[in-house]
Design an enzyme around this catalytic site. Structure first.
Site, short mmCIF file in Angstrom:
data_model
loop_
_atom_site.label_atom_id
_atom_site.label_comp_id
_atom_site.label_asym_id
_atom_site.label_seq_id
_atom_site.Cartn_x
_atom_site.Cartn_y
_atom_site.Cartn_z
N ASP A 7 35.30 43.63 48.58
CA ASP A 7 34.94 42.47 48.15
C ASP A 7 35.67 41.22 48.81
OD1 ASP A 7 33.72 40.64 45.91
OD2 ASP A 7 35.72 39.98 45.62
N GLU A 9 36.90 37.06 48.93
CA GLU A 9 36.82 35.44 48.55
C GLU A 9 36.70 34.50 49.75
OE1 GLU A 9 36.54 35.25 45.37
OE2 GLU A 9 36.98 36.99 44.66
N HIS A 57 38.67 31.45 42.37
CA HIS A 57 39.60 32.69 42.98
C HIS A 57 41.29 32.14 42.69
CE1 HIS A 57 39.58 30.22 46.61
NE2 HIS A 57 38.29 30.55 46.89
N HIS A 150 38.88 35.41 39.72
CA HIS A 150 38.26 36.49 40.95
C HIS A 150 39.50 36.53 41.77
CE1 HIS A 150 33.79 35.74 40.48
NE2 HIS A 150 34.19 35.18 39.52
N ASP A 155 38.52 42.72 41.91
CA ASP A 155 37.26 43.22 42.08
C ASP A 155 36.83 44.38 42.54
OD1 ASP A 155 37.14 40.73 40.49
OD2 ASP A 155 35.95 39.47 41.99
#
Length: 232
Positions: A7, A9, A57, A150, A155
């Site tokens: 994942d 960000e 985030h 997040h 995640d």
């Protein structure tokens, strides 16, 4: 089979308009078992963090100011990824940012053929349902109580559990129960990587019919009245 669940960000939604990746988290799986190996890194995007993105985030300009540039850590990331398939939720988004960063530092982009999208899998299994990571974790009973904001590694950890559920659950690992039981009796916990390496495979049995089976088959065939193959 080695797979990487990952994942990212970012500073926004579109790498082609100047948005950058600021965090990546990766979890290694071999034969659908977590090995315990992971990769996690923050990157300085060399541009201000929009307030809307920071609210998602929690990564601020101050926090990211002393982090490495993506170009400085690209080789380490690529070494970890290797040639494994890459699993992500809404994977095209993450692939776009990862490949944009690779191109910016003169690296070859990763082939789309290595992409596995859990969102696409979920759409087939649950048409019309809400398919966010949070919603799917709730559907499959995956604990996400510690997910306040997040985070790429967090995640990825949740997505690892979700990916397993979306693709058949843990049944594929039942053959490892004996190894895990032995480890438990010894007072230790067996890792996914160790279990995968210790897995015993049964050699295939011979499939040729013996004389008795051939004789029984011939007798059975004689009992069939007016067989179609006799008319050919």
């Amino acid at each position: 089979m080695r797979e990487i669940i990952f994942d990212t960000e970012t500073t926004g939604f579109d790498p082609h308009s100047g948005d950058r990746m600021v965090e990546i988290g990766c979890i290694e799986m071999i034969d659908r078992l977590e090995t315990g190996n992971s990769f996690h890194c923050y990157y300085n995007p060399q541009r201000p963090m929009p307030k809307a993105a920071e609210e998602i985030h929690g990564l601020s300009d101050i926090f990211l100011s002393d982090k490495m540039l993506f170009a400085d850590g690209a080789d380490e990331l690529l070494e970890f990824l290797g040639d494994a398939n890459l699993v992500a939720h809404n994977a095209q988004f993450d692939f776009n940012f990862l490949n944009a960063e690779l191109v910016l530092c003169g690296k070859k982009p990763i082939s789309q053929f290595r992409m596995i999208d859990t969102l696409a899998i979920a759409k087939v299994k649950h048409p019309g349902a809400k398919l966010t990571l949070d919603a799917l974790c709730s559907r499959y009973g995956i604990d996400r109580s510690h997910r306040i904001k997040h985070g790429a590694l967090l995640d990825a950890e949740l997505l690892t559990q979700l990916y397993i559920e979306l693709t058949g659950g843990r049944q594929i690992g039942l053959s490892l129960s004996e190894e895990k039981a032995d480890a438990a009796s010894e007072g230790r916990k067996i890792s996914g990587k160790e279990a995968a390496l210790r897995r015993q495979f049964i050699a295939p049995r011979a499939h040729e019919a013996n004389e008795m089976e051939l004789a029984r088959h011939a007798a059975f065939m004689k009992e069939i009245e007016d067989p179609l193959w006799a008319k050919i």
